[in-house]
Enzyme design. Structure first.
Site, mmCIF file in Angstrom:
data_model
loop_
_atom_site.group_PDB
_atom_site.id
_atom_site.type_symbol
_atom_site.label_atom_id
_atom_site.label_comp_id
_atom_site.label_asym_id
_atom_site.label_seq_id
_atom_site.Cartn_x
_atom_site.Cartn_y
_atom_site.Cartn_z
ATOM 1 N N GLU A 36 -3.439 2.413 -7.613
ATOM 2 C CA GLU A 36 -3.681 3.569 -6.448
ATOM 3 C C GLU A 36 -2.531 4.597 -6.765
ATOM 4 O OE1 GLU A 36 -5.590 0.998 -3.303
ATOM 5 O OE2 GLU A 36 -3.922 2.136 -2.579
ATOM 6 N N HIS B 65 1.027 -1.154 -0.005
ATOM 7 C CA HIS B 65 0.025 0.139 0.052
ATOM 8 C C HIS B 65 0.854 1.189 0.065
ATOM 9 C CE1 HIS B 65 -2.844 3.020 1.279
ATOM 10 N NE2 HIS B 65 -3.890 2.228 0.925
#
Ligand code: PGA
Length: 225
Positions: A149, A100
């Site tokens: 992302e 992430h």
């Protein structure tokens, strides 16, 4: 209709009481809405401290939620104080988010360490959601889902355009060979439909929009309508 992946990420929020309230509210909403959600895989990635409790609640209410962790140790079981390893996670979850943006940015996680984490997960049969900020980043072999992302879209309220996200995801699919690629970054119930209607986008990874059970259920409903 394609099967959608909706992977909520609670980040570093919530204690047991809040998690309990969330599950209770989700359950109530689910009773009224679930017939529409059939083709959707709902994943919830929660802090380590909540996983045992959430597994128990989800199992006892028979909710269609697959549980995930947000990180994992790059090492096996052993003398690594403070780490949670893949063997421990395999008792509780099916999924693990690796790479992430917030892990890369605040904890200096490199492609090398992330590859070790993926290896640990695969050795224990855990499915990996691997996050990349763009199509140039390397993706280790064996990941089940990639989440595209863009760094500037995470938690900012400024999502990528669905059209651009679709183009990047097409490139990621081509380069990695991974079939399931989702989008994350400021997704809400207002913009989710425009993302999932793009041909290459297989789902979404909402952070902020998963914190509140009502908002999360609305988002699932918008995505599946
Ligand atoms: P956000 O987070 O939806 O709050 O932007 C996305 C993420 O955690 O990847």
């Amino acid at each position: 209709m394609k099967q959608l992946f909706i992977a909520g990420n609670w980040k570093s929020t919530k204690g047991v009481g809040e998690a309990d309230e969330w599950i209770t509210a989700f359950h109530a909403k689910y009773q009224t809405l679930h017939t529409k959600w059939k083709e959707t895989r709902i994943i919830l990635c929660a802090p380590f401290t909540l996983l045992h409790f959430l597994k128990w609640r989800i199992d006892s209410l028979k909710l269609p939620i697959e549980l995930g962790a947000q990180d994992v140790s790059p090492f096996d079981s052993g003398a690594y104080t403070g780490e949670i390893n893949s063997q421990q996670l395999a008792e509780l979850v099916r999924w693990v988010i690796i790479g992430h943006t917030e892990r890369r940015r605040y904890f200096g996680e490199t492609d090398e360490v992330l590859a070790k984490k993926v290896e640990q997960c695969l050795a224990r049969g855990l499915q990996v959601i691997y996050c990349v900020g763009d199509e140039t980043l390397p993706v280790p072999m064996g990941v089940a889902v990639i989440s595209y992302e863009p760094n500037w879209a995470i938690g900012t309220g400024h999502a990528d355009t669905p059209h651009h996200a679709n183009r990047v995801i097409e490139m990621i699919k081509k380069k990695s060979g991974v079939k399931t690629v989702i989008y994350g970054g400021s997704v809400t119930s207002d913009n989710v439909a425009s993302f999932v209607s793009e041909s290459a986008i297989d789902g979404i990874l909402p952070g902020g929009a998963s914190f509140d059970p009502e908002a999360f259920c609305n988002l699932i409903s918008q995505a599946t309508s």
